[in-house]
Design a protein around this motif. Sequence first.
Motif, mmCIF file in Angstrom:
data_model
loop_
_atom_site.group_PDB
_atom_site.id
_atom_site.type_symbol
_atom_site.label_atom_id
_atom_site.label_comp_id
_atom_site.label_asym_id
_atom_site.label_seq_id
_atom_site.Cartn_x
_atom_site.Cartn_y
_atom_site.Cartn_z
ATOM 1 N N LYS A 162 -17.890 45.596 0.645
ATOM 2 C CA LYS A 162 -16.749 44.687 0.587
ATOM 3 C C LYS A 162 -15.736 45.097 1.642
ATOM 4 C CE LYS A 162 -17.405 44.196 -4.407
ATOM 5 N NZ LYS A 162 -16.834 44.492 -5.747
ATOM 6 N N LEU A 163 -14.707 44.281 1.806
ATOM 7 C CA LEU A 163 -13.629 44.600 2.736
ATOM 8 C C LEU A 163 -12.397 45.048 1.961
ATOM 9 C CD1 LEU A 163 -13.737 41.773 5.450
ATOM 10 C CD2 LEU A 163 -14.231 44.193 5.761
ATOM 11 N N TYR A 164 -11.776 46.121 2.446
ATOM 12 C CA TYR A 164 -10.591 46.649 1.792
ATOM 13 C C TYR A 164 -9.453 46.738 2.800
ATOM 14 C CZ TYR A 164 -13.871 47.793 -1.884
ATOM 15 O OH TYR A 164 -14.816 47.708 -2.873
ATOM 16 N N LEU A 165 -8.243 46.598 2.291
ATOM 17 C CA LEU A 165 -7.063 46.531 3.144
ATOM 18 C C LEU A 165 -6.416 47.898 3.308
ATOM 19 C CD1 LEU A 165 -5.010 44.781 4.724
ATOM 20 C CD2 LEU A 165 -3.781 44.457 2.565
ATOM 21 N N SER A 166 -6.043 48.215 4.549
ATOM 22 C CA SER A 166 -5.287 49.420 4.851
ATOM 23 C C SER A 166 -4.088 49.037 5.712
ATOM 24 C CB SER A 166 -6.181 50.427 5.592
ATOM 25 O OG SER A 166 -5.497 51.635 5.816
#
Length: 887
Positions: free
Chosen positions: A776-780
């Motif tokens: 999945k894509l995660y936000l930083s």
Amino acid sequence: MITVTINGKDIKLEKPVTVFQAARQAGIKIPALCYHEELEQWGGCRLCLVEIEKMPKLQAACTAMVADGMVVRTESEIISKVRRGILEFILINHPLDCPYCDKAGECELQDLVHQYGATAGRYTEPKMKIRQSFDDPILSRNMERCIVCTRCVRMCDGVQGASAIYVISRGNHSVVEPFSGGRYDCEYCGNCLTVCPVGAILSRLYLHSYRPWQIDREVETICGYCGVGCTLTIQVRSESINRIIPKFDGRGVNRGLLCSRGRFGYEFVDSPDRLTKPLIRIETRDKRQETSKYNNSSLEKSLVTRHSSLFREVSWDEAIGFVAKRLKEIKDNYSGDAIGGIASARCTNEDNYVFQKFMRAVLSTNNIDSTARLGYAGAQRFLEDVLGQGITSNIIPGLKNSDTIFVLGGDPTAVNPILGLQIRAAAKNGSKVIIIGSARGLEKCKSLTIIPPLYQEADVLERLLKEIVEVKGLRGEKQAIENWIKTITPNSELPGLAPRSGAGQTPNLADIKEMLLKGQSIAIVLGREVVQRSDGHRTLAAVAGLTYILEARLYLLSERPNEQGLMDAGCLPDMLPGFRHVGIGNFRRRFDEAWGVSIPEREGMSLMEMIEAVDRGSLKALYVMGENPVFNLPNSAFVENALKKLDFLVVQDIFLTETAKLADVVFPTLSWSEKDGTYTNLERRIQRLRRAVMRDGMEDWKIISEISKRLKHPMLYASAEDVFNEISELSPLYYGLTYKEIDSGKAIWPYRGEPLRGEVREVATVKGPGRLFSGKLYLSIEKPLFHSGTLSRRAGILRQIYPDSLLKIAPEEAARLGLSSGQKVRVSTKLSSMEMVIDIDPALPEGIVTVSNNFEGLGAYRLLGYVLDPVTRVPGIEGWQVSIEKI
């Protein structure tokens, strides 16, 4: 000792230096155009030729080394004749456009021609013509004026480490050009501007706007952006900042170097959006909740420049009286526990000291914290509690002398650029650089870069620590940390480490372990990114263990100029000034007697705990000094809705920020360049902030002292120095320090050789439930080099370089989603969504997208929630999944 005679003056030297340097030590000036004290010697211009006895020819002073008994003459008829001929040769193609050139008045070539002559030229060839380049929005290039001294090239390559410009072509056609073509693709540090001796490279920010002799005054002060604390000089004309320049005189942490923010980011000071008069809200609370929208930036300018339906401009007397009256009512009705305060790492030590004194002595509350809690404060407190006071107080230039540098938690060249340059310099000298995570600015350091499994830095570090201990053993000195190391059970399910995209590496922990075990002088550089975890204290404990076992020096990256200072001043919920615990009677009694009150002994609430108490309704009033929590705290919508529930909100700021729009009273304050005081940098070095621009208004400490006076607790300070004198009387950390001693540059911890006393606590870590982040894509949060907080959004030059927030994504992820750079998308989490433009960044690892937290309506914290770390009380922001839709 070496004795050399220059112009009849005997000079004694402890070590061999060049003739140029020896003359300079004796106050003898030798002319040069290619020499610069911060650059490698080149010997190209030949203007520094001198006579040395027993040598048949003139010698270049910048490359000739002194020898015992050497006799040198720097001026003679033959030397002047040679220098005159060299200048005549330089002027063959150099245009005689001094009246038009912005360098006139501070041009080194102009000064030398005036001194040595070359009044007539023997060469009749037409001058070479090169089109002046305005392709770059920041830097103007006129290569007709270039004398090919290569100062700019040597600065960019050898000192800055950016390698963005070079000399192209040969002979008479040689010019300095950026590798990227017309526009610079660089870090815009502007250090090439500083070292250029002529008008070949100029800043378009002040092009054709003034002459050097039109400057009213120059004021040396400290940069107001990050925690390095660079020394800089502000040039002021008509009470406006005309230019910021460094001085290459060996003083200051930066030794004359600046970054883009420090050099070009000052325009916010003269912004037309600055608040000038106090504001009091005139609408009802229900109406406020309807009109104060998070991204309603169009409202901002109108509120500042004229009366509106939200606020009315009032006198200082009315605003101060109103605030005093409302705070007294809330304290009387609900007690001091119902009031909280948020301090600022952009305010001075004096501001923050008076603020915490006001909260404790006048409002009877220890609910005091700051946004330093988001990383620096939580990390520093934990590490000092485990390893002892001063563990992070290490000299920045010491990095350059380390043979092994271990970087994790962010890119030092973006967060603290001048500190990052020390790492680049160390790598150039052969030091090993190890990076866990992504640090784009260190890519050229030939480093070992690994990407750990997503959000599992603590697992990686615990395993690394355990393996190093198996080889080195324990030191037998600090029982608390050694007991914890013995209990570590590394995660056996830790996935393999991935190489950085395109790096062609197969890194593993064995490589890192071997480097660290071989290191003789190790430095660990720690950033906020790995601290903002729900179990961030595990990472900190592992870093503490590595620091202890390897006997390493520890550096904490600091994103604001005074994060360390506000902690030292007592802006913590559990600590009085000087890191004296509020719950210990003997410590508290000292301040009780000095302030004439009884300070509450119970620890206050930390930053996010205060926001949660506001939401519950138990915290009725909040006083915010110089901070913007609505924008700068995770889950911005929650923070905004919570603050709307307050009975009373006071904000001191220079702009009508997202938080100020919700306030009942807004006080306009003075900016960094308009106040006196002190900052404490990440080395724990105290430095003087000096007023450069005179503007009507009050400093933050002055506003608070005036309110305190109305509440029958007068604070009789006439100046910032008076405040500091009280700090040095009461705080054992600053005991006996004065402004005079700080001005000498010697105010660095431990300030008088008296380190703080304190018991090292037991280490205890709590492992949360195992989570697998994959597929999945995660936000930083992106930390762009060209922006800092919300101040830089009002610096026009920085907005030209980096105009708006971008959604950055790795090439592999972009290809998988069918996205391309420049494409507009909607990025969403379960909290909120925003429309943004895509930017493909090869430096990013797969599985992560980044958004900055600098621009109106597009802050990353709007999309990120948090879980408090149970030990450090730092909000963990990891694991927020994002979805991306094409628009």
